[in-house]
Design a protein around this motif. Structure first.
Motif, PDB file in Angstrom:
ATOM      1  N   TYR A 311       0.816  -1.212   0.000  1.00 48.50           N
ATOM      2  CA  TYR A 311       0.000   0.000   0.000  1.00 48.50           C
ATOM      3  C   TYR A 311       0.854   1.268   0.000  1.00 48.50           C
ATOM      4  O   TYR A 311       2.007   1.261   0.426  1.00 48.50           O
ATOM      5  N   LEU A 312       0.212   2.339  -0.465  1.00 47.91           N
ATOM      6  CA  LEU A 312       0.814   3.663  -0.354  1.00 47.91           C
ATOM      7  C   LEU A 312      -0.118   4.506   0.503  1.00 47.91           C
ATOM      8  O   LEU A 312      -1.324   4.406   0.375  1.00 47.91           O
ATOM      9  N   LEU A 313       0.446   5.325   1.374  1.00 51.94           N
ATOM     10  CA  LEU A 313      -0.363   6.336   2.046  1.00 51.94           C
ATOM     11  C   LEU A 313       0.235   7.684   1.677  1.00 51.94           C
ATOM     12  O   LEU A 313       1.400   7.946   1.955  1.00 51.94           O
ATOM     13  N   LEU A 314      -0.562   8.494   0.978  1.00 50.48           N
ATOM     14  CA  LEU A 314      -0.070   9.782   0.520  1.00 50.48           C
ATOM     15  C   LEU A 314      -0.613  10.892   1.411  1.00 50.48           C
ATOM     16  O   LEU A 314      -1.808  10.930   1.682  1.00 50.48           O
ATOM     17  N   ALA A 315       0.247  11.767   1.857  1.00 51.69           N
ATOM     18  CA  ALA A 315      -0.198  12.911   2.659  1.00 51.69           C
ATOM     19  C   ALA A 315       0.520  14.167   2.163  1.00 51.69           C
ATOM     20  O   ALA A 315       1.742  14.266   2.232  1.00 51.69           O
ATOM     21  N   LEU A 316      -0.271  15.099   1.649  1.00 46.12           N
ATOM     22  CA  LEU A 316       0.282  16.356   1.130  1.00 46.12           C
ATOM     23  C   LEU A 316       0.939  17.158   2.251  1.00 46.12           C
ATOM     24  O   LEU A 316       0.400  17.265   3.341  1.00 46.12           O
ATOM     25  N   VAL A 317       2.113  17.714   1.984  1.00 40.83           N
ATOM     26  CA  VAL A 317       2.753  18.601   2.961  1.00 40.83           C
ATOM     27  C   VAL A 317       3.053  19.930   2.294  1.00 40.83           C
ATOM     28  O   VAL A 317       3.472  19.974   1.144  1.00 40.83           O
ATOM     29  N   LYS A 318       2.767  21.021   3.003  1.00 39.07           N
ATOM     30  CA  LYS A 318       3.050  22.310   2.368  1.00 39.07           C
ATOM     31  C   LYS A 318       3.665  23.321   3.311  1.00 39.07           C
ATOM     32  O   LYS A 318       4.093  24.383   2.886  1.00 39.07           O
ATOM     33  N   ASN A 319       3.730  23.028   4.580  1.00 38.22           N
ATOM     34  CA  ASN A 319       4.399  23.936   5.505  1.00 38.22           C
ATOM     35  C   ASN A 319       4.799  23.176   6.763  1.00 38.22           C
ATOM     36  O   ASN A 319       4.400  22.028   6.944  1.00 38.22           O
ATOM     37  N   PRO A 320       5.621  23.790   7.623  1.00 35.17           N
ATOM     38  CA  PRO A 320       6.139  23.049   8.779  1.00 35.17           C
ATOM     39  C   PRO A 320       5.042  22.507   9.681  1.00 35.17           C
ATOM     40  O   PRO A 320       5.148  21.372  10.161  1.00 35.17           O
ATOM     41  N   VAL A 321       3.994  23.281   9.892  1.00 29.17           N
ATOM     42  CA  VAL A 321       2.952  22.840  10.814  1.00 29.17           C
ATOM     43  C   VAL A 321       2.249  21.604  10.293  1.00 29.17           C
ATOM     44  O   VAL A 321       2.081  20.607  11.004  1.00 29.17           O
ATOM     45  N   GLY A 322       1.850  21.643   9.020  1.00 26.19           N
ATOM     46  CA  GLY A 322       1.177  20.504   8.412  1.00 26.19           C
ATOM     47  C   GLY A 322       2.078  19.279   8.407  1.00 26.19           C
ATOM     48  O   GLY A 322       1.648  18.171   8.721  1.00 26.19           O
ATOM     49  N   PHE A 323       3.342  19.496   8.094  1.00 31.64           N
ATOM     50  CA  PHE A 323       4.297  18.393   8.046  1.00 31.64           C
ATOM     51  C   PHE A 323       4.485  17.795   9.440  1.00 31.64           C
ATOM     52  O   PHE A 323       4.470  16.582   9.621  1.00 31.64           O
TER      53      PHE A 323
END
Lengths: 447, 241
Positions: A311-323
């Motif tokens: 499986y793949l689990l994809l999670a978008l990251v765009k800034n330090p807090v989200g990451f």
């Protein structure tokens, strides 16, 4: 105009807005149920989708902007795509996710009856300017809200509580927030924006911190403090696989809710959507059903099966807090070992400055990573960041080409295992293209 | 051997990921068996000018910068001047760089005074200088990211850190980037700058240890990941500007 065949969702809007600058106002003014807008740095796409799913569950037909096209042109093109030839929208209500920079113009043109603001974080400073500038701009926009409209705000974010001061008389302010001490952090993470009182500059005192600078706080000097929210989240149970369960205390009593996307930040998103829809008079049963049946938004968090028990689990990251929140979610289980692929691009939509990677607390992965593959235009910057976070160089591998990078990572994934992939925005688009070619996911504009 | 690091105004001057510089100094010292202590200091904290070998002072937002500038006019400013005069090493970036100079002249309103350990002054500019940069220096080429609207000009006592090969540099006029005066370094280099310029990091590390331990030979490290990032950033700088 018909919807475009490909993912380029902003083009019809650019043409129309050039021809007729009033088109957005005309189109939205004809919606019988009025409009609502969602603003915020983190989670606004998911929140808007949750909000929309609840409205649709309640039987409302909703005109909204999907696939993250949240600048003014995107809004205009969305509505044009959904309008009939005589310019009428076959919808009861408009629901719009609005980019932080587009908020003032969108407010002036749409005049929504409800505005939901999630949070304000440092996000791509090279694109939006400094956080104080953004907050000031939002405050000035809130001043233009019309009496009889509603402002729904996250009480746990000091910026939101500060913004409430600018709501004109006759505008109703509704707060939501978390109250669940077992999940509170004891110290502020490194990527924190608002440790100081916005009013007087004194260091804020936190009794609880949930995400970044969001929590229970007060200023020891001027008395600025978190208000008691109208909607309070309690008894949270988190699960990466099944999403989260919690109790929402409302002015009309407690509600047991479940949201189908994982992570504490999605509890905030769900609480915001629930507070907004309940305030609009949607029945609690519809709120409950809408949240429970919600499926993940394009790329925010998505599980893909490779068809061979991998499986793949994809999670978008765009800034330090989200990451940081994604990392917190992935390391929630204290014994689980992780195999990760981190894909960092530095194009305009990603933020051209990759400095922010140094504000993410990758140190949390040091004892947990079995293997890390990095990819994208800044694959090497990311590999270097991991090295300095204390991950052994022998566990780090990089390859700029995203398709090749994915192939390399998959060599290390055994049956029953999941590869956790965290791409930036344009990296996610490229990754989806690769997965689409493999027949594993559908193109996002068809979702 | 122990390296004492002061992270100045850690909670106010910490945007643009400049924390990477502290992480880099710390790790590169530790990998060589040198102990490290990082003191995170902020407004109201007393700075002991004899204690620290290396001071880091990063960028902040306008509002925070006013608070910090005010604090620097008191006890802290005097301690930092003394430390600089005694040979402590300073790496100052963006807002921190500006406050090490004589003053910052905003668009309207009064000049914001700095502490003047760098013979430079800064004037607010209209256009923001944003993008990848390459700077040619005596320590080798540096790759980084600039993001500033202030324009900084050097007086005779400061020498430039280097020549802008790609990017606007100090003031988008004279083709220079940064300033050096004694052991005080100032520049507009984010990225963070030290992680992918290990040669510059090691120069600062050696210089920081010198005051208390004399000439220290630093054991060589495997910098293959660092230099791969350096090369990739060089490529991106040429591709994007």
């Amino acid at each position: 105009m018909h919807r475009t065949g490909r993912g380029g969702t902003a083009l019809p809007g650019l043409v129309a807005a050039t021809i007729d600058p009033f088109i957005l106002r005309d189109l939205t003014a004809r919606l019988p149920g009025g409009s609502a807008m969602v603003i915020g740095t983190n989670g606004k796409t998911t929140t808007t989708r949750l909000f929309g799913t609840i409205l649709e569950t309640a039987g409302l037909k909703v005109a909204n902007n999907r696939s993250g096209s949240n600048l003014l042109r995107g809004l205009t093109s969305t509505l044009l795509n959904q309008a009939s030839l005589d310019g009428k929208l076959a919808a009861d209500m408009g629901l719009f996710e609005v980019d932080e920079a587009a908020f003032p113009k969108a407010q002036a043109k749409i005049l929504p009856k409800l505005i939901l603001i999630n949070n304000l974080f440092r996000d791509q400073l090279d694109r939006y300017g400094e956080i104080d500038t953004v907050r000031k701009q939002w405050a000035n926009t809130i001043k233009t809200m019309v009496p009889g409209t509603t402002l729904v705000l996250n009480a746990d974010d000091p910026s939101m509580v500060y913004l409430a001061r600018f709501a004109p008389e006759g505008v109703r302010t509704v707060f939501f927030g978390l109250d669940h001490p077992p999940l509170a952090l004891t110290e502020l993470p490194h990527a924190v924006d608002a440790a100081r009182c916005i009013v007087c500059g004194t260091t804020l005192i936190y009794d609880a911190i949930y995400i970044s600078h969001m929590g229970h706080y007060h200023c020891p000097n001027c008395g600025f403090h978190r208000p008691d929210p109208d909607f309070v989240v309690k008894a949270i149970e988190l699960s990466v696989e099944d999403g989260s369960q919690f109790v929402l205390n409302t002015p009309d009593g407690p509600l047991d809710l479940k949201v189908g996307v994982p992570g504490l930040y999605n509890v905030y998103n769900a609480a915001g959507a629930a507070a907004a829809t309940l305030t609009l008079g949607i029945a609690p049963a519809h709120v409950k059903e809408g949240l429970a049946k919600f499926k993940s938004v394009f790329g925010r968090i998505e599980r893909v099966s490779l068809g061979d028990d991998r499986y793949l689990l994809l999670a978008l990251v765009k800034n330090p807090v989200g990451f940081n929140e994604v990392l917190r979610m992935l390391t929630n289980d204290p014994v689980k070992r992780l195999k990760m692929m981190i894909v960092i691009n530095d194009l305009y939509a990603d933020g051209r400055d990759v400095s922010w990677l140094w504000d993410v607390d990758f140190e949390i992965l040091a004892e947990r990573l079995d293997f890390a593959q990095t990819g994208g235009l800044r694959a090497t910057d990311m590999a270097n960041r991991l090295k300095y976070a204390g991950i052994k160089p022998s566990k780090i591998s990089w390859e700029e080409n995203i398709a090749a990078s994915l192939e390399k990572a998959l060599e290390y994934i055994e049956p029953g295992e999941t590869l956790y992939i965290t791409p930036t925005y344009t990296a996610m688009l490229q990754l989806r293209e690769v997965l689409t070619k493999k027949g594993l996911v559908v193109p996002f504009w068809e979702e | 051997m122990k390296l004492e690091i002061a992270f100045l105004y850690h909670d106010l001057m910490n945007i643009y990921g400049d924390r990477g510089n502290i992480i880099t100094m710390t790790q590169r010292a530790k990998w060589r068996g040198i102990d490290v202590n990082v003191s995170s200091l902020t407004v109201g904290d007393k700075v002991d000018p004899d204690k620290y070998d290396f001071y880091f002072f990063g960028g902040g937002q306008d509002k925070e910068q006013y608070t910090v500038a005010d604090d620097l006019q008191g006890e802290t400013g005097r301690a930092l001047k003394e430390a600089a005069a005694n040979g402590a090493v300073f790496l100052t970036i963006c807002g921190g760089y500006q406050l090490m100079g004589h003053y910052y002249r905003p668009d309207k309103g009064k000049d914001i005074p700095g502490i003047g350990v760098l013979d430079v002054y800064t004037v607010a500019g209209k256009k923001r200088c944003i993008g990848n940069v390459i700077v040619e220096t005596e320590f080798g080429n540096l790759v980084a990211f600039e993001n500033h609207s202030g324009k900084t000009f050097l007086g005779p006592k400061a020498r430039p850190l280097g020549k802008s090969v790609v990017g606007f540099g100090n003031n988008a006029k004279d083709g220079q980037e940064g300033a050096i005066q004694g052991n005080v370094f100032g520049c507009y280099l984010h990225g963070s700058v030290l992680p992918k310029n290990p040669h510059f990091a090691d120069h600062l590390l050696q210089l920081s240890l010198k005051r208390r331990y004399g000439n220290v030979e630093l054991a060589p490290l495997d910098d293959s990941i660092e230099m791969a990032a350096h090369r990739a950033a060089t490529k991106r700088a040429y591709a994007t500007r």
